[in-house]
Motif scaffolding. Structure first.
Motif, PDB file in Angstrom:
ATOM      1  N   ARG A  71      -3.527  -0.920  -4.582  1.00 50.20           N
ATOM      2  CA  ARG A  71      -4.804  -0.908  -3.864  1.00 50.20           C
ATOM      3  C   ARG A  71      -5.134  -2.279  -3.299  1.00 50.20           C
ATOM      4  O   ARG A  71      -5.102  -3.272  -4.025  1.00 50.20           O
TER       5      ARG A  71
ATOM      6  N   HIS B  38      -5.916  -5.112  -6.120  1.00 51.27           N
ATOM      7  CA  HIS B  38      -6.784  -4.718  -7.233  1.00 51.27           C
ATOM      8  C   HIS B  38      -6.232  -5.240  -8.568  1.00 51.27           C
ATOM      9  O   HIS B  38      -5.065  -4.991  -8.885  1.00 51.27           O
TER      10      HIS B  38
ATOM     11  N   SER C  50       0.831  -1.207   0.000  1.00 48.57           N
ATOM     12  CA  SER C  50       0.000   0.000   0.000  1.00 48.57           C
ATOM     13  C   SER C  50       0.862   1.251   0.000  1.00 48.57           C
ATOM     14  O   SER C  50       0.496   2.246  -0.623  1.00 48.57           O
TER      15      SER C  50
ATOM     16  N   GLY D 103      -8.710  -2.564   3.269  1.00 52.49           N
ATOM     17  CA  GLY D 103      -7.262  -2.403   3.184  1.00 52.49           C
ATOM     18  C   GLY D 103      -6.483  -3.192   4.221  1.00 52.49           C
ATOM     19  O   GLY D 103      -5.258  -3.143   4.258  1.00 52.49           O
TER      20      GLY D 103
END
Ligand code: CO
Length: 134
Positions: free
Chosen positions: A100, A120, A95, A105
């Motif tokens: 992402r 992602h 991160s 998260g």
């Protein structure tokens, strides 16, 4: 950072039919059906000698794989899962580099009872990546 391939997940619309195919036609050992309401999926694991195939099908109305199956009604490869030694370290590193992490998260407990994150797919060359603590 990443170690072994833990599993490849294949989204299917009929998990009974798919697990019968792996068991009876391809001759693989398969697990029981697991329900994971917190992930919105039902899973069956196919045990291979060097890795696993995770068959996944939607559970509930808000399943994260429902849209995938609408786009791919025959099913398809949904994600790959790599092992890491320290999921918190991996999460912080990625991160901070701008990748992402899906959801809030933070790591959450995955299908094997171990903490996982998902990266992602648009940040990972079109492939949804799951990292699982070994
Ligand atoms: Co998985």
């Amino acid at each position: 950072m990443i170690g072994q391939l833990n599993h490849v997940a294949i989204a299917v619309s009929d998990i009974k039919k798919a697990s019968n195919f792996y068991h009876f036609n391809l001759g693989a050992d398969i697990s029981e059906l697991h329900e994971l309401p917190e992930h919105g999926v039902q899973t069956v694991f196919v045990d291979l000698q060097n890795t696993k195939i995770e068959l996944i099908t939607p559970l509930g109305e808000n399943s994260p794989i429902k849209a995938f199956l609408e786009k791919n009604p025959e099913g398809g490869i949904h994600h790959v899962c790599y092992e890491v030694l320290d999921i918190n370290k991996a999460t912080k590193k990625l991160s901070s580099e701008g990748y992402r992490i899906l959801g809030d998260g933070q790591p959450k407990i995955g299908a094997h009872g171990k903490p996982v994150i998902f990266l992602h797919p648009k940040d990972c060359f079109g492939c949804l990546i799951e990292l699982e603590e070994k």
